[in-house]
Design a protein around this motif. Structure first.
Motif, PDB file in Angstrom:
ATOM      1  N   SER A   1       0.977  -1.252  -0.165  1.00 28.20           N
ATOM      2  CA  SER A   1       0.031  -0.054   0.220  1.00 28.20           C
ATOM      3  C   SER A   1       0.795   1.212  -0.072  1.00 28.20           C
ATOM      4  N   VAL A   2       1.920   1.221   0.880  1.00 29.24           N
ATOM      5  CA  VAL A   2       2.698   2.574   1.169  1.00 29.24           C
ATOM      6  C   VAL A   2       3.543   2.605  -0.418  1.00 29.24           C
ATOM      7  N   ASP A   3       3.821   1.577  -1.126  1.00 35.53           N
ATOM      8  CA  ASP A   3       4.562   1.680  -2.297  1.00 35.53           C
ATOM      9  C   ASP A   3       3.875   2.023  -3.347  1.00 35.53           C
ATOM     10  N   HIS A   4       2.352   1.842  -3.346  1.00 37.34           N
ATOM     11  CA  HIS A   4       1.402   2.357  -4.303  1.00 37.34           C
ATOM     12  C   HIS A   4       0.875   3.533  -3.899  1.00 37.34           C
ATOM     13  N   GLY A   5       1.319   4.508  -3.114  1.00 40.68           N
ATOM     14  CA  GLY A   5       0.943   5.871  -2.991  1.00 40.68           C
ATOM     15  C   GLY A   5      -0.417   6.159  -1.878  1.00 40.68           C
ATOM     16  N   ALA A   6      -0.407   5.114  -0.987  1.00 40.01           N
ATOM     17  CA  ALA A   6      -1.338   5.075  -0.037  1.00 40.01           C
ATOM     18  C   ALA A   6      -1.161   6.505   0.821  1.00 40.01           C
ATOM     19  N   ARG A   7      -2.253   7.195   1.290  1.00 40.29           N
ATOM     20  CA  ARG A   7      -2.232   8.136   2.236  1.00 40.29           C
ATOM     21  C   ARG A   7      -2.987   7.864   3.528  1.00 40.29           C
ATOM     22  N   VAL A   8      -3.668   6.637   3.370  1.00 43.84           N
ATOM     23  CA  VAL A   8      -4.271   6.016   4.525  1.00 43.84           C
ATOM     24  C   VAL A   8      -4.478   4.493   4.290  1.00 43.84           C
ATOM     25  N   LEU A   9      -4.167   4.040   5.485  1.00 45.21           N
ATOM     26  CA  LEU A   9      -4.537   2.716   5.451  1.00 45.21           C
ATOM     27  C   LEU A   9      -5.726   2.175   6.452  1.00 45.21           C
ATOM     28  N   SER A  10      -6.694   1.594   5.777  1.00 39.40           N
ATOM     29  CA  SER A  10      -7.764   1.315   6.125  1.00 39.40           C
ATOM     30  C   SER A  10      -7.938  -0.250   6.460  1.00 39.40           C
ATOM     31  N   VAL A  11      -7.323  -0.548   7.720  1.00 43.29           N
ATOM     32  CA  VAL A  11      -6.999  -1.852   8.008  1.00 43.29           C
ATOM     33  C   VAL A  11      -8.173  -2.696   8.756  1.00 43.29           C
ATOM     34  N   SER A  12      -9.100  -3.477   8.108  1.00 47.81           N
ATOM     35  CA  SER A  12     -10.082  -4.406   8.739  1.00 47.81           C
ATOM     36  C   SER A  12      -9.733  -5.919   8.658  1.00 47.81           C
ATOM     37  N   ALA A  13      -8.487  -6.253   8.736  1.00 46.82           N
ATOM     38  CA  ALA A  13      -8.033  -7.671   8.632  1.00 46.82           C
ATOM     39  C   ALA A  13      -7.311  -7.866   9.985  1.00 46.82           C
TER      40      ALA A  13
ATOM     41  N   LEU B   1       5.097  -6.909  11.220  1.00 47.21           N
ATOM     42  CA  LEU B   1       4.116  -5.772  11.350  1.00 47.21           C
ATOM     43  C   LEU B   1       4.435  -4.614  11.727  1.00 47.21           C
ATOM     44  N   ASP B   2       5.365  -4.739  13.059  1.00 49.77           N
ATOM     45  CA  ASP B   2       5.854  -3.483  13.432  1.00 49.77           C
ATOM     46  C   ASP B   2       6.480  -2.626  12.557  1.00 49.77           C
ATOM     47  N   ALA B   3       7.599  -3.446  11.679  1.00 47.84           N
ATOM     48  CA  ALA B   3       8.246  -2.640  10.783  1.00 47.84           C
ATOM     49  C   ALA B   3       7.497  -2.029   9.726  1.00 47.84           C
ATOM     50  N   ALA B   4       6.620  -2.846   9.303  1.00 47.72           N
ATOM     51  CA  ALA B   4       5.523  -2.301   8.338  1.00 47.72           C
ATOM     52  C   ALA B   4       5.082  -1.067   8.526  1.00 47.72           C
ATOM     53  N   TYR B   5       4.434  -0.740   9.801  1.00 45.62           N
ATOM     54  CA  TYR B   5       3.913   0.291  10.251  1.00 45.62           C
ATOM     55  C   TYR B   5       4.922   1.344  10.499  1.00 45.62           C
ATOM     56  N   ALA B   6       6.046   1.021  10.716  1.00 49.01           N
ATOM     57  CA  ALA B   6       6.901   2.229  11.026  1.00 49.01           C
ATOM     58  C   ALA B   6       7.418   2.521   9.338  1.00 49.01           C
ATOM     59  N   TYR B   7       7.213   1.779   8.377  1.00 52.81           N
ATOM     60  CA  TYR B   7       7.565   2.262   6.968  1.00 52.81           C
ATOM     61  C   TYR B   7       6.449   3.274   6.591  1.00 52.81           C
ATOM     62  N   ALA B   8       5.128   2.749   7.241  1.00 49.74           N
ATOM     63  CA  ALA B   8       4.150   3.864   6.711  1.00 49.74           C
ATOM     64  C   ALA B   8       4.065   5.166   7.148  1.00 49.74           C
ATOM     65  N   GLU B   9       4.548   4.994   8.543  1.00 44.72           N
ATOM     66  CA  GLU B   9       4.580   6.351   9.413  1.00 44.72           C
ATOM     67  C   GLU B   9       5.792   7.357   8.647  1.00 44.72           C
ATOM     68  N   LEU B  10       6.815   6.627   8.395  1.00 44.21           N
ATOM     69  CA  LEU B  10       7.895   7.390   7.883  1.00 44.21           C
ATOM     70  C   LEU B  10       7.604   7.877   6.549  1.00 44.21           C
ATOM     71  N   ASN B  11       6.551   7.317   5.986  1.00 42.94           N
ATOM     72  CA  ASN B  11       6.284   7.959   4.579  1.00 42.94           C
ATOM     73  C   ASN B  11       5.040   8.529   4.437  1.00 42.94           C
ATOM     74  N   GLY B  12       4.754   9.074   5.702  1.00 40.41           N
ATOM     75  CA  GLY B  12       3.440  10.168   5.650  1.00 40.41           C
ATOM     76  C   GLY B  12       1.994   9.486   5.584  1.00 40.41           C
ATOM     77  N   VAL B  13       1.833   8.047   5.871  1.00 36.86           N
ATOM     78  CA  VAL B  13       0.708   7.352   5.590  1.00 36.86           C
ATOM     79  C   VAL B  13       0.034   7.254   7.034  1.00 36.86           C
TER      80      VAL B  13
END
Length: 608
Positions: free
Chosen positions: A251-263, A271-283
């Motif tokens: 999602s971050v690689d494809h330009g997401a601005r918001v993650l809607s996680v219902s999974a 998972l911790d690393a993936a969320y850190a990646y999102a935060e670092l890239n403004g998601v």
């Protein structure tokens, strides 16, 4: 080598604690719980991952095009592995035995390119009922009305940038009339044919269903969607790779601005690393907290009453619980992961008899055109908050995830909750979602500029080196950035009007650079010149078999649209290229007679 910029990425702040899972309650998979007190959940465990490797990764859609590593090993224990390969985060699965698992994890974590390694396990999705047609009718939407109703449509500003909401879920039926044109990218989605078939489409409708007077209307019909399917049919790996970390990274690689996680995810260092990646890239990350509340318990992901699950138990995630008629829904857990609550509806077996379940889009059935169905759960409270985050991002594109979280928290409705602004409890978090108040709060407290004057592109230099050309950007703070992926041909260059963006093409590759972050993206392109228009879109000219103007989104390098049939034919005009843009028109220089003396420049309107 690129200089990493400080800006929105440099000032992202982790301010929240969260945690938990997803899904609607499936009546066939529940355990009835008593009213006795449940023991408190264990404290959140710190799971090691290499943040310095995450910081070296940069979003790029091309990362997802790498072949997925085949699972390695054999055994009953699945171990997820996240590696940094060049600038991409790549996940894989290793199978081993229970007796060998700890040793294998320790060895993997010691490898220099491993960001994280941990145990992972799959969870099951939910089910539905009561399907109805929305053809020629409009459903009553109590939840949307309670959040502002039609006034919400006026909050999305004219000229807002494209805001992508990643639906990490069970797949979105993009053919549904109310979701037409919303889905801009899809991750290996084959819509499920069984219980989980409607879950993602239901949430997509809450976020972005069209305001066309039929069926329902989403909170933010102007938002675009990424269909990031996690629940899939079939057995084994792939496609059923446990854990949602790979979906977050995609999602971050494809330009997401918001993650809607219902999974659901049970939590891991990946998972911790993936969320850190999102935060670092403004998601902005938003996640449902699961349905482990006091009156129903899904035994396939809740280990105890009010259990804490993994996808919302994160410091940078807004965990969302559910209300019905403003009060906590019985299935919504009471624990540390609840940051906000939003309407989740109640079923026939809910704590409020007769209280209607939510209605939204479901997989379109020709027997029931514009198909809708009804359900309830924290899964469906979550997209209301995700849509609110998208709305704030549209109004304030430079707002960091922390600033958007603060706006949603400080504006929460706390009536009758015995809370002060900024205080929370485990039942309602910081309070009930109030979208209108959140928009006003961020308007009144706009994003702070990064420390110091924002650097912009001052110039570009082209240096010939042994038959090839090196292109460097010079920024106003004196730093320079080497432009990647260009070949031997002298490139054509373009600068955005605000100095934030730069583009170059050598006729084979198109590269775009962001001065604020240092991020670069490249894509194959037989481009004839390059220019930015007044909307910040990138224009290029394709001349094979006729003149076609392509419009790219500079942030994602996805094509927004094209203009052909311009009345220009490459066979007649000879060489041509884009040299600039004015308003909605491209300026094209062309040779109209086949000799050097017959060059002219023509303005050609572009769509969009």
């Amino acid at each position: 080598m690129n200089e990493q910029r400080t800006g929105r990425r440099g000032r992202l702040i982790a301010i929240l604690a969260g945690g938990v899972a997803l899904s609607v309650i499936a009546a066939a998979a529940v355990v009835i719980m008593g009213d006795g007190a449940a023991p408190p959940p264990p404290p959140r465990q710190e799971r090691p991952f290499r943040k310095e490797l995450v910081e070296r990764a940069h979003p790029d859609p091309a990362c997802a095009e790498r072949p997925a590593p085949r699972p390695d090993g054999s055994g009953e224990v699945a171990i997820g592995v996240l590696r940094l390969q060049e600038r991409c985060l790549v996940s894989a699965t290793v199978a081993t035995t229970e007796t060998e698992a700890d040793r294998v994890i320790a060895e993997l974590r010691a490898e220099p390119d491993v960001v994280a390694a941990d145990r992972v396990r799959q969870t099951a999705p939910p089910g539905y009922g009561r399907y109805e047609s929305g053809e020629g009718r409009s459903f009553e939407q109590e939840a949307r009305e309670s959040l502002g109703g039609e006034r919400l449509l006026d909050l999305w500003p004219e000229g807002a940038p494209e805001i992508r909401v990643a639906m990490i879920d069970a797949g979105v039926d993009a053919s549904h009339p109310e979701l037409a044109g919303r889905v801009v990218a899809t991750r290996d989605t084959v819509l499920g044919a069984k219980d989980h078939r409607d879950h993602g489409t239901f949430n997509a409708g809450i976020v972005a269903a069209a305001a066309d007077g039929q069926g329902i209307t989403g909170i933010t019909p102007n938002a675009k969607l990424l269909d990031v399917q996690y629940y899939r049919d079939g057995e084994g790996w792939p496609p059923n790779q446990p854990g949602i970390h790979d979906e977050i990274i995609w999602s971050v690689d494809h330009g997401a601005r918001v993650l809607s996680v219902s999974a659901t995810d049970h939590g891991s260092s990946m998972l911790d690393a993936a969320y850190a990646y999102a935060e670092l890239n403004g998601v902005v990350a938003v996640a449902a907290v699961g349905n482990c509340g006091s009156w129903l318990l899904r035994d396939d992901y809740c280990g105890r009453r009010h259990d804490v699950l993994g996808q919302a138990d994160q410091p940078t995630v807004l965990g969302v619980g559910a209300t019905t008629d403003g009060d906590r829904a019985g299935y919504s857990p009471i624990n540390r992961t609840v940051q906000l609550v939003a309407p989740g509806g109640a079923g026939d077996d809910g704590p409020v008899p007769g209280d209607p379940r939510l209605v939204s889009t479901c997989i379109n059935d020709q027997e029931r055109p514009r198909t809708h169905c009804r359900s309830h759960g924290t899964s469906f409270a979550e997209p209301y908050v995700a849509a609110a985050a998208a709305l704030l991002a549209a109004r304030h594109p430079d707002a960091s995830p922390a600033e958007i979280r603060i706006a949603l928290i400080m504006s929460a409705n706390q009536a009758g909750l015995d809370l002060e602004p900024g205080q929370r409890n485990d039942e309602y978090g910081y309070g009930r979602l109030d979208i209108l108040a959140a928009a006003k709060y961020l308007d009144d407290h706009p994003p702070a500029p990064p420390p110091g004057e924002k650097p912009v592109i001052a110039a570009a230099t082209i240096t010939e080196e042994g038959g090839s050309h090196r292109t460097d950007l010079v920024l106003t703070d004196g730093l320079s950035i080497e432009v990647q992926a260009l070949g031997a041909t002298r490139p054509e260059l373009a600068f955005s009007a605000d100095g934030d963006w730069f583009a170059a093409t050598d006729g084979k590759v198109l590269t775009v650079a962001d001065a604020r972050t240092g991020k670069q993206q490249s894509t194959g392109c037989t481009c004839l010149g390059v220019a930015f228009n007044s909307k910040g879109e990138l224009l290029t000219l394709q001349g094979a078999g006729g003149i076609e103007i392509l419009r790219y989104d500079a942030r994602s390098l996805k094509i927004n649209g094209s203009t052909s049939g311009t009345g220009l034919d490459s066979a007649d005009i000879g060489p041509a290229k884009i040299v600039g843009a004015a308003g909605d028109s491209a300026l094209i220089t062309m040779n109209v007679g086949g000799t050097d003396a017959q060059w002219c420049t023509r303005s050609v309107p572009t769509a969009g």
